[in-house]
Design a protein around this motif. Structure first.
Motif, short mmCIF file in Angstrom:
data_model
loop_
_atom_site.label_atom_id
_atom_site.label_comp_id
_atom_site.label_asym_id
_atom_site.label_seq_id
_atom_site.Cartn_x
_atom_site.Cartn_y
_atom_site.Cartn_z
N ASP A 295 0.83 -1.21 0.00
CA ASP A 295 0.00 0.00 0.00
C ASP A 295 0.87 1.26 0.00
O ASP A 295 0.54 2.24 -0.67
N GLU A 296 1.95 1.24 0.75
CA GLU A 296 2.87 2.39 0.77
C GLU A 296 3.49 2.59 -0.61
O GLU A 296 3.67 3.72 -1.06
N PHE A 297 3.82 1.48 -1.27
CA PHE A 297 4.37 1.57 -2.62
C PHE A 297 3.35 2.17 -3.57
O PHE A 297 3.68 3.06 -4.37
N LEU A 298 2.12 1.71 -3.50
CA LEU A 298 1.07 2.24 -4.39
C LEU A 298 0.83 3.72 -4.14
O LEU A 298 0.68 4.50 -5.08
N THR A 299 0.82 4.10 -2.87
CA THR A 299 0.65 5.51 -2.53
C THR A 299 1.82 6.33 -3.06
O THR A 299 1.63 7.41 -3.64
N TYR B 141 3.72 5.62 -5.60
CA TYR B 141 3.61 5.73 -7.06
C TYR B 141 2.55 6.76 -7.45
O TYR B 141 2.81 7.63 -8.29
N ASP B 142 1.37 6.66 -6.85
CA ASP B 142 0.27 7.57 -7.21
C ASP B 142 0.57 9.03 -6.88
O ASP B 142 0.18 9.92 -7.63
N GLN C 62 3.67 9.14 -10.62
CA GLN C 62 2.74 9.44 -11.72
C GLN C 62 2.61 10.94 -11.99
O GLN C 62 2.62 11.35 -13.15
N PRO C 63 2.54 11.80 -10.97
CA PRO C 63 2.48 13.24 -11.26
C PRO C 63 3.72 13.76 -12.01
O PRO C 63 3.60 14.61 -12.89
N VAL C 64 4.88 13.22 -11.67
CA VAL C 64 6.11 13.64 -12.37
C VAL C 64 6.07 13.16 -13.82
O VAL C 64 6.43 13.90 -14.74
N ILE C 65 5.64 11.93 -14.02
CA ILE C 65 5.52 11.41 -15.39
C ILE C 65 4.56 12.28 -16.19
O ILE C 65 4.85 12.66 -17.33
N ASN C 66 3.43 12.62 -15.62
CA ASN C 66 2.45 13.47 -16.31
C ASN C 66 3.04 14.84 -16.63
O ASN C 66 2.82 15.37 -17.73
N GLU C 67 3.78 15.40 -15.68
CA GLU C 67 4.42 16.71 -15.89
C GLU C 67 5.44 16.65 -17.04
O GLU C 67 5.49 17.55 -17.87
N LYS C 68 6.21 15.57 -17.10
CA LYS C 68 7.23 15.43 -18.15
C LYS C 68 6.57 15.21 -19.51
O LYS C 68 7.02 15.74 -20.52
N ARG C 69 5.50 14.44 -19.54
CA ARG C 69 4.77 14.25 -20.80
C ARG C 69 4.22 15.58 -21.31
O ARG C 69 4.28 15.87 -22.50
N LYS C 70 3.71 16.38 -20.40
CA LYS C 70 3.18 17.70 -20.78
C LYS C 70 4.31 18.60 -21.28
O LYS C 70 4.14 19.30 -22.27
N TYR C 71 5.44 18.58 -20.61
CA TYR C 71 6.59 19.39 -21.04
C TYR C 71 6.99 19.02 -22.47
O TYR C 71 7.19 19.89 -23.31
N ILE C 72 7.07 17.73 -22.72
CA ILE C 72 7.45 17.26 -24.07
C ILE C 72 6.39 17.68 -25.09
O ILE C 72 6.72 18.18 -26.16
N ALA C 73 5.13 17.48 -24.76
CA ALA C 73 4.04 17.82 -25.69
C ALA C 73 3.97 19.31 -25.97
O ALA C 73 3.67 19.72 -27.10
N ASP C 74 4.25 20.13 -24.96
CA ASP C 74 4.16 21.58 -25.11
C ASP C 74 5.43 22.21 -25.67
O ASP C 74 5.43 23.41 -25.98
N GLY D 46 3.05 -0.72 -13.55
CA GLY D 46 1.90 -1.60 -13.79
C GLY D 46 2.22 -3.05 -13.48
O GLY D 46 1.41 -3.77 -12.90
N LEU D 47 3.43 -3.47 -13.83
CA LEU D 47 3.85 -4.84 -13.55
C LEU D 47 4.01 -5.04 -12.04
O LEU D 47 3.58 -6.06 -11.49
N MET D 48 4.60 -4.06 -11.38
CA MET D 48 4.79 -4.15 -9.93
C MET D 48 3.43 -4.17 -9.22
O MET D 48 3.22 -4.96 -8.29
N ILE D 49 2.53 -3.33 -9.66
CA ILE D 49 1.18 -3.30 -9.07
C ILE D 49 0.48 -4.63 -9.31
O ILE D 49 -0.18 -5.17 -8.43
N ALA D 50 0.64 -5.18 -10.52
CA ALA D 50 0.05 -6.48 -10.82
C ALA D 50 0.64 -7.57 -9.93
O ALA D 50 -0.07 -8.47 -9.48
N LEU D 51 1.92 -7.47 -9.65
CA LEU D 51 2.57 -8.43 -8.78
C LEU D 51 2.01 -8.35 -7.36
O LEU D 51 1.82 -9.36 -6.69
N LEU D 52 1.71 -7.12 -6.94
CA LEU D 52 1.18 -6.91 -5.59
C LEU D 52 -0.31 -7.23 -5.50
O LEU D 52 -0.83 -7.45 -4.41
N ASP D 53 -1.00 -7.26 -6.64
CA ASP D 53 -2.44 -7.50 -6.68
C ASP D 53 -2.70 -9.00 -6.81
O ASP D 53 -2.43 -9.61 -7.83
#
Length: 178
Positions: A66-70, A72-73, A77-89, A121-128
């Motif tokens: 649960d700590e790992f999922l928190t 990540y979320d 994920q926010p950093v990944i989203n920010e970097k995708r936006k930087y690249i797109a913009d 996603g793979l790590m989350i699947a492993l934990l699920d």
């Protein structure tokens, strides 16, 4: 005499134009490289390293799933989203050479972000416990495909960098995409 002066003037003008174009290409290549390295590559390498460590921490029992999922979320994920936006913009360069490099480099960076997301996603699947072994292996295969694409793109980037370094007065610093 006037004809010679015109020829000299035209020759000087052409030399200045060629030198000016080359300088603009070099400037755009350097700016693009520095921007992407500083604003995407370096920080994503740090995130990827920390993410990998957190995965090890989960495996060792140092943190809960649960700590790992928190983590990540809320942090990855926010950093990944920010970097995708930087690249797109990011405003594409104006010279053909820099546009080509921009396209290849940003494709590689997007693939690197995909690898981090697919690894999560793979790590989350492993934990699920609710997913089947078959679904887990499918996620593993998907991750492997993206990693293979990233490796191929990395080779393409390095090849293009070599070409550009040979042709223009630029030197590219490494951007760690893997």
């Amino acid at each position: 005499m006037k004809k010679k002066i015109n020829l000299i003037f035209i020759a000087l003008l052409m030399t200045a134009l060629i030198a000016g174009c080359s300088s603009k290409i070099e400037d755009e290549l350097v700016t693009l490289q520095n921007d992407m390295k500083e604003n995407v590559g370096d920080s994503m390498a740090d995130v990827a390293d920390e993410f990998e460590q957190k995965g090890i921490d989960v495996e060792n029992g140092d943190i809960s799933p649960d700590e790992f999922l928190t983590y990540y979320d809320e942090e990855v994920q926010p950093v990944i989203n920010e970097k995708r936006k930087y690249i797109a913009d990011y405003e594409a360069p104006s010279t053909d050479e820099a546009k080509e490099y921009h396209d290849v480099l940003t494709d590689g960076m997007i693939l690197a972000l995909d690898v981090i997301e697919d690894s999560a996603g793979l790590m989350i699947a492993l934990l699920d416990d609710s997913i089947s072994e078959e679904e887990f292996f499918e996620k593993g295969d998907e991750l492997e495909q993206v990693v293979d694409e990233l490796e191929a793109k990395d080779e393409e980037i390095l090849s293009l960098q070599k070409e550009l370094e040979d042709e223009y007065n630029v030197e590219f610093e490494d951007i760690d995409l893997e």
